[in-house]
Design a protein around this motif. Sequence first.
Motif, short mmCIF file in Angstrom:
data_model
loop_
_atom_site.label_atom_id
_atom_site.label_comp_id
_atom_site.label_asym_id
_atom_site.label_seq_id
_atom_site.Cartn_x
_atom_site.Cartn_y
_atom_site.Cartn_z
N LEU A 232 -4.44 7.58 -3.73
CA LEU A 232 -3.96 8.79 -4.39
C LEU A 232 -4.80 10.01 -4.04
O LEU A 232 -6.01 10.03 -4.26
N GLY A 233 -4.12 11.01 -3.51
CA GLY A 233 -4.77 12.27 -3.21
C GLY A 233 -4.85 13.15 -4.44
O GLY A 233 -4.82 12.67 -5.58
N ARG A 234 -4.95 14.44 -4.22
CA ARG A 234 -5.12 15.40 -5.31
C ARG A 234 -3.80 15.57 -6.07
O ARG A 234 -2.78 15.93 -5.50
N LEU B 105 0.86 -1.18 0.00
CA LEU B 105 0.00 0.00 0.00
C LEU B 105 0.89 1.23 0.00
O LEU B 105 1.79 1.36 0.83
N VAL B 106 0.67 2.12 -0.96
CA VAL B 106 1.42 3.38 -1.04
C VAL B 106 0.42 4.53 -1.09
O VAL B 106 -0.57 4.48 -1.83
N THR B 107 0.67 5.57 -0.30
CA THR B 107 -0.14 6.78 -0.41
C THR B 107 0.68 7.86 -1.10
O THR B 107 1.90 7.93 -0.98
N MET C 163 -8.72 9.45 2.76
CA MET C 163 -7.41 8.82 2.78
C MET C 163 -7.23 8.00 4.05
O MET C 163 -6.71 6.87 4.02
N TYR C 164 -7.65 8.54 5.18
CA TYR C 164 -7.55 7.82 6.45
C TYR C 164 -8.30 6.49 6.36
O TYR C 164 -7.78 5.43 6.72
N GLU C 165 -9.52 6.55 5.86
CA GLU C 165 -10.34 5.35 5.75
C GLU C 165 -9.72 4.33 4.80
O GLU C 165 -9.68 3.12 5.11
N VAL D 67 -6.89 3.97 -5.69
CA VAL D 67 -8.03 4.41 -4.88
C VAL D 67 -7.91 5.92 -4.72
O VAL D 67 -6.93 6.42 -4.14
N ARG D 68 -8.88 6.66 -5.24
CA ARG D 68 -8.84 8.11 -5.15
C ARG D 68 -9.31 8.57 -3.77
O ARG D 68 -10.36 8.13 -3.28
N ALA D 69 -8.51 9.42 -3.16
CA ALA D 69 -8.83 9.89 -1.80
C ALA D 69 -8.44 11.36 -1.71
O ALA D 69 -7.34 11.70 -1.26
#
Length: 409
Positions: free
Chosen positions: A248-250, A205-207, A269-271, A261-263
Amino acid sequence: MGFAQTRSVHRKLIQGTKSEKLSGKRIVLCVCGSIAAVECIKLARELMRHGAEVFSVMSDAAQKIIHPYALEFASGNPVVTELTGKVEHVDLVGDYPGKADLVLVCPATANTISKIASGIDDTPVTSVVSTGISHVPILIVPAMHASMYENPIIKKNIHFLEEEGITFLHPKMEEGKAKLPDIIDIVYAVMKELYEKDLAGKTVLVTAGGTIEEIDDVRFIANKSSGKMGMYIAEEFDLRGASVTLVLGRTSEKPMVDTVVRAGSFGKMYEAVMERASSDIIVLAAAASDFSVVKRKGKITSNNGVTLELIPNKKIIADIGKKSDGFIVGFKAEHSLEQDVLITCAHRKLTEYGIDMMVANDVGKPDRGFQVDTNEVFIVDKDKNVEHVPLSSKRYVAERIVDAIRKRI
């Protein structure tokens, strides 16, 4: 047998300028008679920018669309347009030391795909594939009209070749055409074929990217994160055979991994991270919001001043450290610190959060951190062992970070 190599000045100028991911790799680019052949000049050059050596082979039909001189210029190597007493196909992909590392058939027409499936080798392209099919990886990228691509016989031939171990990169379906994927997607597929799969079987898992906190229905608070660092780390794991999920954030960047997964907000993102706490490896490279605000409905008037209360968010890194048994890597961005202070701070936070590794960088220095393509980092582990990656491209930094993780799991 070896390769005829013509070292031209222009090739030396671009080879490896983007990365060394294909350094030392010899790729045979087989071009067929699709109008998409015009993209092969750019494709050859992009492969070279990642370190590859490119040798082109053209069918008669391809030569009616682009001239062999164009590919000779692009690659810096002579182009095979016919088979002679030099047995060029054997020289390129025969089962001998020094053979090519990959045959890339791009663009592949319905005609060529069907010939390969039937074992017919009556063009330079099909002869190269027939010669190398048992001992050289083959990647086929189709391009044709949509009605041809949907032909059940063509579908059957593609399925048959996939079962025989040939990899297909399937086209974009647009405007009634089965078009070539973007050049970046083709190059990435080549890398996936050739990379050592030393992390196969690992779930990762990578953010990456920043998150936003909405002020009202029009405005939001954000940060300067481009998401590149985390995305390159995700790509490196993917290339090395791991099963990767990118949260992935903005960002405006295009992710290359399959599972994204778009967050866009901290909450999402936390979830997303907590739901995937069972991952073998967790890399928290995203710049998740440290604060949130109470969102107001509609649009706040600009006629008067506004006071916003910043409410501290939970720490994803702290909570996942308590929940996960995986190998957890955090990022610590500081501003204008001495090197020893930066390392000490990173190790202190690593210990506080109960994680395994911290990647620290000083965003107060030029060309480091946000909105640039380079970075300098210090990789710190539990025992305070430190690996310094000097100012380099973020792609290279990602390789070094994944190497450091690989050594410790």
